[in-house]
Design an enzyme around this catalytic site. Structure first.
Site, mmCIF file in Angstrom:
data_model
loop_
_atom_site.group_PDB
_atom_site.id
_atom_site.type_symbol
_atom_site.label_atom_id
_atom_site.label_comp_id
_atom_site.label_asym_id
_atom_site.label_seq_id
_atom_site.Cartn_x
_atom_site.Cartn_y
_atom_site.Cartn_z
ATOM 1 N N ASP A 294 38.291 43.606 20.361
ATOM 2 C CA ASP A 294 39.206 42.493 20.645
ATOM 3 C C ASP A 294 38.433 41.493 21.497
ATOM 4 O OD1 ASP A 294 41.328 40.813 21.101
ATOM 5 O OD2 ASP A 294 42.419 42.194 22.415
ATOM 6 N N CYS A 319 41.394 36.308 18.441
ATOM 7 C CA CYS A 319 42.173 35.145 18.882
ATOM 8 C C CYS A 319 41.593 33.858 18.320
ATOM 9 C CB CYS A 319 42.236 35.092 20.407
ATOM 10 S SG CYS A 319 40.621 34.981 21.212
ATOM 11 N N GLU A 353 46.650 34.626 16.480
ATOM 12 C CA GLU A 353 45.919 35.881 16.566
ATOM 13 C C GLU A 353 45.948 36.507 15.183
ATOM 14 O OE1 GLU A 353 45.108 38.095 19.586
ATOM 15 O OE2 GLU A 353 45.130 36.301 20.840
#
Length: 361
Positions: A294, A319, A353
């Site tokens: 992430d 993101c 996202e």
């Protein structure tokens, strides 16, 4: 940009546009159609930050269009923020008329949770004295919040310097300590959906998970229940401490957390150089089947991206869909996308996202 409306039809059209954009970015990699996880149109944002703007003797909450800090947008409420933040805004505004609290106050930050906890950060262009401390203690008790005062490199805490969150994944409640000033997901409802998607996609496994960029353990907690054990890395000391507390609070004992950046772990696994922080950790004892990443908006650097190629499965939350696509382009010759999702963390903006599962060909 701040939107004065939350028309459901407009929101549906914007979300459809985001789905089209993500599909087009991933089309060269033959991605399946993305699952779409929507957001509430109002009261979804758990964090908010405001400058204060003086007009005459009164001061107001203010925000600015990007690139223009001269024309304030004055606010009495903030519909995209949580109901708790909207409840606190006028109460705080009434309180800062007290000079002990309001003198040289220039910025206010709110941090709230789905579970109802809240913390207010007050930023000053002056040292904080005993009068401030007494007034802040009275205000914190009256509002039922913690308060952090900040002034030129100093920080004063009334209550706690974190909020407590509870998120439900697959029927289990996970408790999270979310520190003031550290990164947390801004949209709690969509964060819960992201965790559920990642939990489902990872599946029940009998091997191990490597997690890069683990933050405060947002994904670590639920994903740890799906694997034999986890090696997780994070570079921020504040986030590492929060993650360790969260693991203990949730009685999770199959996670080893190391304070290393993704780049440093890549160097360690490649044998470029040893790291003292890995002393006592037997990397050879891990049977990694999946790597979970992430990363920040810049995506993975080329070396870390190359490291993930070693794994059968790459579970990637992003993101920034552009850097996601760039990373997938590097991996596409060995891995293919088998699952794809869009998470609307930031409704009424162009931001999104996304998540993909890449499996070895």
């Amino acid at each position: 940009m701040i939107h004065p409306h939350t028309d459901p039809a407009v929101y549906a059209a914007q979300l459809a546009d985001k789905k089209t954009r993500l599909s087009e970015l991933l089309a060269p990699f033959e991605a399946p159609e993305p699952q779409v996880f929507d957001s509430p149109g109002e009261h979804y944002r758990l964090r908010a930050e405001f400058r204060l703007w003086r007009e005459g003797e009164a001061r107001h909450y203010a925000m600015f269009e990007q690139g223009d800090n001269r024309k304030p947008i004055l606010l009495t409420d903030f519909p995209i923020a949580s109901r708790r933040i909207n409840e606190l805004m006028p109460q705080l505004q009434a309180a800062w008329t007290d000079p002990a609290l309001g003198f040289k106050l220039f910025q206010v930050e709110f941090l709230s949770t789905l579970s109802g906890d809240a913390l207010i950060t007050l930023c000053y262009h002056r040292p904080l004295d005993a009068a401030w401390h007494a007034a802040a203690e009275t205000l914190a008790a009256a509002l039922g919040v913690s308060i952090v005062g900040r002034s030129r490199g100093k920080r004063t805490v009334i209550g706690r310097d974190f909020v407590n969150e509870e998120l439900i994944v697959a029927g289990r409640t996970f408790r999270y300590r979310q520190p003031e000033g550290a990164f947390t997901q801004p949209n709690g409802v969509v964060c819960q959906k992201m965790l559920g998607w990642a939990y489902d996609v990872l599946g029940e496994r009998d091997d191990d998970l490597l997690e890069l960029y683990c933050g405060n353990g947002n994904f670590t907690l639920p994903l740890s229940t799906r694997v034999r054990k986890v090696l997780a890395t994070e570079v921020s000391k504040t986030s590492v401490n929060a993650a360790l507390s969260n693991l203990a609070d949730n009685a999770i004992d199959n996670v080893t957390l190391v304070r290393l950046s993704a780049e440093e772990l890549t160097q360690a696994l490649n044998g470029v150089r040893p790291f003292r922080r890995l002393a006592g950790i037997d990397l050879a004892s891990y049977d990694f089947g999946t790597v979970f990443v992430d990363p920040p908006r810049a995506g993975m650097d080329p070396d870390t991206c190359e490291l993930t190629r070693r794994f059968e499965r790459i579970l990637y939350i992003s993101c920034n869909p552009e850097t996601l696509a760039a990373n997938i382009a590097q991996l596409h010759d060995t891995h293919r996308i088998t699952r794809c999702a869009l998470f609307d963390q930031f409704p009424w903006t162009h931001h999104m996202e996304s998540g993909v599962l890449l499996e070895r060909r």
